[in-house]
Design a protein around this motif. Structure first.
Motif, PDB file in Angstrom:
ATOM      1  N   GLY A 153       0.785  -1.222   0.000  1.00  0.00           N
ATOM      2  CA  GLY A 153       0.000   0.000   0.000  1.00  0.00           C
ATOM      3  C   GLY A 153       0.818   1.274   0.000  1.00  0.00           C
ATOM      4  N   ASP A 154       0.259   2.298  -0.628  1.00  0.00           N
ATOM      5  CA  ASP A 154       0.942   3.584  -0.707  1.00  0.00           C
ATOM      6  C   ASP A 154       1.219   4.179   0.668  1.00  0.00           C
ATOM      7  OD1 ASP A 154       0.504   3.163  -3.369  1.00  0.00           O
ATOM      8  OD2 ASP A 154      -0.437   5.105  -3.758  1.00  0.00           O
ATOM      9  N   ARG A 155       0.284   3.997   1.576  1.00  0.00           N
ATOM     10  CA  ARG A 155       0.375   4.681   2.870  1.00  0.00           C
ATOM     11  C   ARG A 155       1.660   4.330   3.606  1.00  0.00           C
ATOM     12  NH1 ARG A 155      -4.254   4.521   7.658  1.00  0.00           N
ATOM     13  NH2 ARG A 155      -3.135   5.864   9.146  1.00  0.00           N
ATOM     14  N   ASN A 156       2.028   3.039   3.626  1.00  0.00           N
ATOM     15  CA  ASN A 156       3.219   2.627   4.361  1.00  0.00           C
ATOM     16  C   ASN A 156       4.498   3.153   3.714  1.00  0.00           C
ATOM     17  OD1 ASN A 156       1.825   1.144   6.355  1.00  0.00           O
ATOM     18  ND2 ASN A 156       1.636  -0.596   4.982  1.00  0.00           N
ATOM     19  N   VAL A 157       4.540   3.124   2.383  1.00  0.00           N
ATOM     20  CA  VAL A 157       5.710   3.647   1.677  1.00  0.00           C
ATOM     21  C   VAL A 157       5.829   5.146   1.917  1.00  0.00           C
ATOM     22  CG1 VAL A 157       6.809   3.969  -0.568  1.00  0.00           C
ATOM     23  CG2 VAL A 157       5.563   1.847  -0.078  1.00  0.00           C
ATOM     24  N   SER A 168      12.495  25.710  -0.081  1.00  0.00           N
ATOM     25  CA  SER A 168      11.742  24.509  -0.480  1.00  0.00           C
ATOM     26  C   SER A 168      10.458  24.301   0.312  1.00  0.00           C
ATOM     27  CB  SER A 168      12.640  23.277  -0.317  1.00  0.00           C
ATOM     28  OG  SER A 168      13.122  23.191   1.024  1.00  0.00           O
ATOM     29  N   ALA A 169       9.994  25.302   1.047  1.00  0.00           N
ATOM     30  CA  ALA A 169       8.848  25.120   1.947  1.00  0.00           C
ATOM     31  C   ALA A 169       7.605  24.654   1.196  1.00  0.00           C
ATOM     32  CB  ALA A 169       8.566  26.416   2.709  1.00  0.00           C
ATOM     33  N   LYS A 170       7.323  25.243   0.041  1.00  0.00           N
ATOM     34  CA  LYS A 170       6.094  24.867  -0.670  1.00  0.00           C
ATOM     35  C   LYS A 170       6.175  23.433  -1.205  1.00  0.00           C
ATOM     36  CE  LYS A 170       7.106  26.649  -5.337  1.00  0.00           C
ATOM     37  NZ  LYS A 170       6.623  27.550  -6.419  1.00  0.00           N
ATOM     38  N   TYR A 171       7.387  22.993  -1.552  1.00  0.00           N
ATOM     39  CA  TYR A 171       7.572  21.618  -2.030  1.00  0.00           C
ATOM     40  C   TYR A 171       7.436  20.631  -0.867  1.00  0.00           C
ATOM     41  CZ  TYR A 171       9.469  24.172  -6.000  1.00  0.00           C
ATOM     42  OH  TYR A 171       9.631  25.031  -7.055  1.00  0.00           O
ATOM     43  N   ALA A 172       7.993  21.025   0.274  1.00  0.00           N
ATOM     44  CA  ALA A 172       7.874  20.179   1.466  1.00  0.00           C
ATOM     45  C   ALA A 172       6.412  19.994   1.847  1.00  0.00           C
ATOM     46  CB  ALA A 172       8.652  20.803   2.620  1.00  0.00           C
ATOM     47  N   LYS A 173       5.624  21.056   1.703  1.00  0.00           N
ATOM     48  CA  LYS A 173       4.202  20.981   2.041  1.00  0.00           C
ATOM     49  C   LYS A 173       3.479  20.010   1.116  1.00  0.00           C
ATOM     50  CE  LYS A 173       0.209  23.957   2.901  1.00  0.00           C
ATOM     51  NZ  LYS A 173      -0.289  25.367   2.888  1.00  0.00           N
ATOM     52  N   LYS A 174       3.823  20.048  -0.180  1.00  0.00           N
ATOM     53  CA  LYS A 174       3.178  19.141  -1.130  1.00  0.00           C
ATOM     54  C   LYS A 174       3.564  17.693  -0.868  1.00  0.00           C
ATOM     55  CE  LYS A 174       2.603  22.424  -4.942  1.00  0.00           C
ATOM     56  NZ  LYS A 174       2.993  22.772  -6.330  1.00  0.00           N
ATOM     57  N   HIS A 210      -1.132   9.683  -2.070  1.00  0.00           N
ATOM     58  CA  HIS A 210      -0.894   8.565  -2.979  1.00  0.00           C
ATOM     59  C   HIS A 210       0.483   8.740  -3.615  1.00  0.00           C
ATOM     60  CE1 HIS A 210      -5.079   7.331  -2.575  1.00  0.00           C
ATOM     61  NE2 HIS A 210      -5.408   8.594  -2.751  1.00  0.00           N
ATOM     62  N   LEU A 211       1.062   7.636  -4.043  1.00  0.00           N
ATOM     63  CA  LEU A 211       2.421   7.692  -4.566  1.00  0.00           C
ATOM     64  C   LEU A 211       2.521   8.545  -5.829  1.00  0.00           C
ATOM     65  CD1 LEU A 211       3.710   4.070  -3.934  1.00  0.00           C
ATOM     66  CD2 LEU A 211       4.776   6.184  -3.128  1.00  0.00           C
ATOM     67  N   ASN A 212       1.467   8.585  -6.646  1.00  0.00           N
ATOM     68  CA  ASN A 212       1.545   9.428  -7.850  1.00  0.00           C
ATOM     69  C   ASN A 212       1.609  10.908  -7.483  1.00  0.00           C
ATOM     70  OD1 ASN A 212      -1.111   9.473  -6.978  1.00  0.00           O
ATOM     71  ND2 ASN A 212      -2.012   9.431  -9.025  1.00  0.00           N
ATOM     72  N   GLU A 213       0.871  11.317  -6.447  1.00  0.00           N
ATOM     73  CA  GLU A 213       0.963  12.697  -5.959  1.00  0.00           C
ATOM     74  C   GLU A 213       2.349  12.964  -5.384  1.00  0.00           C
ATOM     75  OE1 GLU A 213      -2.281  13.942  -3.295  1.00  0.00           O
ATOM     76  OE2 GLU A 213      -3.183  12.002  -3.764  1.00  0.00           O
ATOM     77  N   TYR A 214       2.832  12.007  -4.641  1.00  0.00           N
ATOM     78  CA  TYR A 214       4.151  12.143  -4.023  1.00  0.00           C
ATOM     79  C   TYR A 214       5.234  12.298  -5.092  1.00  0.00           C
ATOM     80  CZ  TYR A 214       8.521  10.680  -1.819  1.00  0.00           C
ATOM     81  OH  TYR A 214       9.827  10.613  -1.410  1.00  0.00           O
ATOM     82  N   ARG A 215       5.208  11.448  -6.102  1.00  0.00           N
ATOM     83  CA  ARG A 215       6.228  11.501  -7.150  1.00  0.00           C
ATOM     84  C   ARG A 215       6.181  12.830  -7.905  1.00  0.00           C
ATOM     85  NH1 ARG A 215       4.598   5.927  -7.989  1.00  0.00           N
ATOM     86  NH2 ARG A 215       6.216   4.530  -7.208  1.00  0.00           N
ATOM     87  N   ALA A 216       4.978  13.348  -8.134  1.00  0.00           N
ATOM     88  CA  ALA A 216       4.858  14.639  -8.811  1.00  0.00           C
ATOM     89  C   ALA A 216       5.481  15.755  -7.971  1.00  0.00           C
ATOM     90  CB  ALA A 216       3.391  14.945  -9.105  1.00  0.00           C
TER      91      ALA A 216
END
Length: 318
Positions: A259-263, A281-287, A293-299
């Motif tokens: 699952g995405d959550r654990n990763v 990098s504050a705005k990137y850290a917030k995102k 989900h991993l696709n949001e994370y990767r973006a």
């Protein structure tokens, strides 16, 4: 100078260590997060996976044991020796309240008679290298002068000193005056651990303590995985290598976690440190933090690496 990777519970497991070894390979010893044995077992499944030889190929890995029971410590150390390990480490430094209240980690430092009895038993029984990672006491730095008399009775592989009290946790500054006394008083080889985040920190430390030959890096390495390289080789930040390191971690966590959550939990925990390698990098850290989900994370990670360069080593503390 020799550099060690500090054990950080939940973070510096075998996946992290292998990624660090694969991408940078400038650490002399990799200490595992602590193993906490009991009379029913030496390892839980996570601990066993972390120390399996096939998960530690090529690295000089030192398993760390958290225990106040000599029989449990010896049983676990013998099991590790049977796997091929040459050295184990005793944790007398963990300041966590849940650990300390059970008289383990730094909590054992307040029971010096019991600690000495424990050390008598494990050093008399075991025939392998034993190192100790310690704080300087529970509540008062004066406690260290009694502790060093105890430590000097045993032929340790080395004494790794984090010169804070248990009550300091990770606040305040390391007590370098007590560390200076430790260097003059210890009969065992001494390794330093504490608050080396940058090359500038390292140079300030070695200017005062040129005789120290070994340093253990913890939170500084989590922020900058090439910290040892910056210190010793003068290497510059390499964004492509940093990205490779990140991608190996994320891919390997995906292989072993469901699952995405654990990763995401594991990767966000690391970004708490690594984000400080990127200025503004504050705005990137917030995102990254908000990604579900991993696709949001990767973006979010892609945007960070595209838009920002790594800071120069020796910049502001992470």
């Amino acid at each position: 100078m020799r550099f060690y990777l500090a054990p950080m519970e939940g973070i510096t497991g075998y996946i992290y260590r292998n990624a660090l070894y694969s991408c940078y390979n400038n650490i002399d010893k990799y200490f595992t997060p602590f193993i906490m044995p009991n009379r029913n077992r030496c390892f839980n499944s996570r601990e066993l996976k972390d120390v399996l030889p096939e998960n530690n190929r090529g690295m000089y890995t030192v398993p760390q044991i958290l225990s106040n029971n000599a029989e449990d410590f010896v049983k676990t150390a013998l099991e590790l020796q049977s796997m091929g390990y040459e050295e184990v480490n005793l944790n007398l430094g963990c300041p966590s309240r849940t650990v300390v209240t059970k008289m383990r980690g730094a909590g054992f430092l307040g029971e010096q008679k019991l600690l000495e009895k424990f050390l008598d038993e494990i050093f008399d029984t075991l025939d392998l290298k034993l190192s100790v990672k310690t704080r300087i006491g529970m509540e008062d730095a004066e406690e260290f002068y009694e502790l060093i008399e105890i430590y000097n009775k045993y032929p340790m592989e080395e004494l790794i000193i984090h010169p804070r009290l248990q009550t300091d946790y990770y606040k305040n500054k390391p007590n370098l005056d007590v560390f200076a006394d430790a260097l003059s008083l210890s009969r065992n080889r001494v390794c330093y651990n504490g608050d080396i985040f940058t090359k500038k920190d390292y140079e300030a430390f070695t200017a005062r303590f040129p005789q120290v030959e070994t340093v253990m890096l913890g939170r500084g390495m989590l922020t900058d995985p090439d910290l040892a390289g910056h210190i010793t080789k003068g290497t510059l930040p390499d964004k492509e290598k940093f990205r490779e390191f990140h991608d190996i971690l994320c891919t390997e966590y995906e292989k072993v976690m469901s699952g995405d959550r654990n990763v995401l939990f594991k990767m966000k925990e690391l970004w708490f440190y690594m984000i400080h390698m990127f200025p503004d990098s504050a705005k990137y850290a917030k995102k990254i933090k908000k990604a579900q989900h991993l696709n949001e994370y990767r973006a979010a990670v892609d945007a960070l690496f595209c838009d920002r360069e790594l800071r120069m080593p020796g910049g502001n503390e992470g």
